[in-house]
Scaffold this active site. Structure first.
Site, PDB file in Angstrom:
ATOM      1  N   SER A 228     -20.943 -23.893  17.831  1.00  0.00           N
ATOM      2  CA  SER A 228     -21.138 -23.706  16.457  1.00  0.00           C
ATOM      3  C   SER A 228     -22.483 -23.395  16.391  1.00  0.00           C
ATOM      4  O   SER A 228     -23.140 -22.091  16.961  1.00  0.00           O
ATOM      5  CB  SER A 228     -20.920 -24.835  15.679  1.00  0.00           C
ATOM      6  OG  SER A 228     -20.985 -24.681  14.393  1.00  0.00           O
TER       7      SER A 228
ATOM      8  N   ASP B 111     -10.461 -21.684  11.939  1.00  0.00           N
ATOM      9  CA  ASP B 111     -11.858 -21.707  11.695  1.00  0.00           C
ATOM     10  C   ASP B 111     -12.496 -20.615  10.961  1.00  0.00           C
ATOM     11  O   ASP B 111     -12.119 -19.380  11.435  1.00  0.00           O
ATOM     12  CB  ASP B 111     -12.590 -21.677  13.223  1.00  0.00           C
ATOM     13  CG  ASP B 111     -14.126 -21.557  13.245  1.00  0.00           C
ATOM     14  OD1 ASP B 111     -14.620 -21.867  11.931  1.00  0.00           O
ATOM     15  OD2 ASP B 111     -14.527 -21.685  14.422  1.00  0.00           O
TER      16      ASP B 111
ATOM     17  N   HIS C  12     -12.248 -25.778  13.788  1.00  0.00           N
ATOM     18  CA  HIS C  12     -13.533 -25.587  14.423  1.00  0.00           C
ATOM     19  C   HIS C  12     -13.945 -27.001  14.999  1.00  0.00           C
ATOM     20  O   HIS C  12     -13.631 -28.161  14.780  1.00  0.00           O
ATOM     21  CB  HIS C  12     -14.356 -25.464  13.477  1.00  0.00           C
ATOM     22  CG  HIS C  12     -15.848 -25.221  13.625  1.00  0.00           C
ATOM     23  ND1 HIS C  12     -16.446 -24.215  14.033  1.00  0.00           N
ATOM     24  CD2 HIS C  12     -17.074 -25.958  13.918  1.00  0.00           C
ATOM     25  CE1 HIS C  12     -17.473 -24.094  14.421  1.00  0.00           C
ATOM     26  NE2 HIS C  12     -18.113 -25.289  13.918  1.00  0.00           N
TER      27      HIS C  12
END
Length: 333
Positions: A171, A273, A303
């Site tokens: 991320s 995601d 995610h």
């Protein structure tokens, strides 16, 4: 018969944890752009370093610069000291605003990395937004590289091979890994040689709303609203344009890396995601820039799926990263 599209199916335990995490992060994100650190600390369970091996990995915290609370947690696998091991410098996720290497989830996953690759894992505690905006996080990451290079004999075990160094992150940490790699390509190091970059669902964005961002509403952890909050917290004060090169690394203001010896890069994308379109563009941009890139896709995952060991895709990804590290280490510089 046409094949059915993948569905997001998660264990009850995983769904409960994700729901709690999303609720707390939303509650801690104030409308004025600030973050309720007290609330986050209450729910962010912290794990202390342990010099006694647990699951064959010991940990220690090492200070780089106390004035800005820059430190890292070193994960050392219990293997004979005559076996050289690569060094993986890891940047945690959390939208540049949340979490740390001591957060239980990241302590656990870095411990798995150290044991499974195997490798020495350096998990960086960088400064958080909105208290510290761009480029603080990139500066912290790069300064850890310099610190390791200059102090390797005193800091790292003798079998830690800095000539086989990798940058990794998920991320926002994947975003940081990319930008620190760009800085590292322009620097000179005594021992450290960057062999690869591992971007797990990196947090990139832009002014455009991609198809995935529009269609994937209500999926776990990532939403347009949460992403916008994090970009506003992170980008320079007065800069509301998400096409800033820190966010849109392959967009109109992107830095040209064609002349850099940018290392091989692994990009991980998940089907549920909302960041997946940006991540695929990043992969295509690397290829178009003449760089070696590998795309790994998990169509039925969300995610940060790899944080959850109960998901079989988590173990599969760790094996994929291990293979990537082996490939890069066997390639000539």
């Amino acid at each position: 018969m046409a094949s059915q599209p993948p569905k997001l199916s998660l264990p009850f335990k995983t769904r409960i944890f994700i729901s709690l995490l999303s609720t707390v992060s939303d509650a801690a994100s104030r409308s004025d752009g600030s973050v309720n650190r007290l609330l986050l600390r209450f729910f962010d369970y912290q794990v202390s370093p342990n010099p006694i091996p647990t699951n064959s990995v010991s940990t220690s915290d090492i200070t780089v610069d106390a004035s800005r609370n820059l430190w890292f947690r070193l994960f050392s696998p219990s293997l004979p000291s005559d076996i050289p091991l690569p060094v993986v410098i890891f940047f945690h996720g959390g939208g540049f605003t949340y979490l740390s290497p001591a957060s239980q989830g990241y302590d656990a996953v870095c411990r798995r990395f150290a044991r499974k690759f195997p490798a020495f894992v350096v998990s960086v505690n960088y400064r958080l937004a909105p208290e510290h905006t761009y480029p603080s996080q990139y500066e912290d990451g790069f300064d850890v590289l310099k610190f390791l290079d200059e102090n390797h004999n005193a800091i790292l075990p003798e079998n830690a091979d800095l000539s086989r160094c990798f940058l990794a992150g998920d991320s926002a940490g994947g975003n940081i890994a990319h930008h620190v790699a760009v800085r590292a390509c322009k620097a000179e190091f005594e021992r450290l040689k960057l062999r690869g970059v591992i971007c797990i669902q990196p947090f990139f964005g832009g002014e455009e709303r991609t198809e995935a961002e529009v269609e994937l509403v209500g999926v776990p952890l990532v939403s347009v609203g949460r992403s916008d909050f994090c970009w506003k917290a992170f980008l320079p004060k007065g800069s509301s344009n998400r096409d800033h090169p820190a966010a849109n690394v392959s967009g109109p203001n992107a830095e040209d890396i064609r002349g850099l010896e940018f290392p091989a890069t692994m990009v991980v994308v998940a089907g549920f995601d909302p960041l997946k379109d940006w991540d695929r563009r990043y992969y295509e941009w690397l290829k178009a820039s003449g760089k070696e890139a590998k795309l790994i896709e998990y169509p039925s995952m969300m995610h940060a799926f790899y944080i959850f060991p109960e998901l079989e895709e988590s173990a599969h990804l760790i094996l994929q990263i291990k293979d990537f590290i082996t490939h890069c280490c066997s390639s000539k510089l």
